[in-house]
Design an enzyme around this catalytic site. Sequence first.
Site, PDB file in Angstrom:
ATOM      1  N   ASP A  25       0.839  -1.197   0.000  1.00 16.70           N
ATOM      2  CA  ASP A  25       0.000   0.000   0.000  1.00 16.70           C
ATOM      3  C   ASP A  25       0.879   1.254   0.000  1.00 16.70           C
ATOM      4  O   ASP A  25       2.035   1.207   0.423  1.00 16.70           O
ATOM      5  CB  ASP A  25      -0.887   0.036   1.259  1.00 16.70           C
TER       6      ASP A  25
HETATM    7  N1  URA Z   1      -1.187  -5.893   3.863  1.00 22.15           N
HETATM    8  C1  URA Z   1      -1.703  -4.657   3.873  1.00 22.15           C
HETATM    9  O1  URA Z   1      -2.730  -4.394   4.452  1.00 22.15           O
HETATM   10  N2  URA Z   1      -1.022  -3.694   3.216  1.00 22.15           N
HETATM   11  C2  URA Z   1       0.146  -3.914   2.573  1.00 22.15           C
HETATM   12  O2  URA Z   1       0.718  -2.986   2.017  1.00 22.15           O
HETATM   13  C3  URA Z   1       0.658  -5.215   2.585  1.00 22.15           C
HETATM   14  C4  URA Z   1      -0.025  -6.193   3.238  1.00 22.15           C
END
Ligand code: URA
Length: 245
Positions: free
Chosen positions: A101
């Site tokens: 993310d």
């Molecule tokens: N899980 C999440 O919620 N975000 C990420 O970036 C990676 C794994």
Amino acid sequence: MRLDKYLADMGMGTRKEVKGLIRKGLVRVNDQVVKVPETAVTEEDQVVCNQVVVGYVQKEYYMLNKPAGVISATEDSRQKTVVDLIHTKKRKDLFPVGRLDKDTEGLLLITNDGELAHRLLSPKKHVGKVYYAKIRGEVTQEDVEIFKKGVPIEEDFTALPANLKVLQAGEESEIEVEIFEGKFHQVKRMFLAVGKEVMYLKRLSMGELKLDESLEPGEYRQLTEEELNKLRKGPIDLFKHNWQL
Ligand code: URA
């Protein structure tokens, strides 16, 4: 391959631009000026463009400590991408292996090796990924048990069993979690399902590849031969692997 493709692959310009350079006589192959863009060259030839030796690189592998605020994409007209951070890249076809993310930090492999990426990302291979997180709320042994069984997230989606390790429990907790799949916002959704919020998330490892902690967020380096060999050996069954990464 054709000389113009060789030079364009190595980032010397667009196909059109490098054709221009070749026609202007700015490119030498094995010490001879070559003015025909279609000329066949191999990786054995010495290619010099504008007095710079241009070695051909087939595959590139970088370990990036992704900083927050950068998107996991190859290019975007408005936002900085993880591939933009690799200033010394030779190839134009690099991409991130999987997504973190925008606000997540940590280990991201950037490469143009589609086969390796496929092996690491294939849902069937269950490659383990370890994350460190700060959580709003107290993470309990009950959460550890729920994660071990598989957190029910939505009616039709229960996460695969995950290893949750509580590093510090309190109003704000610190944890490490190892998951074996990579659904959208997976870790955040797993904690939301037990009534807690992820405040900070960082990936520490992916399969056999561990984040080099000497890399500051935004820094990267090439993978070592040893790291590459470990990855190439192929994903092992990480369900049996439990915390030995
Ligand atoms: N899980 C999440 O919620 N975000 C990420 O970036 C990676 C794994």
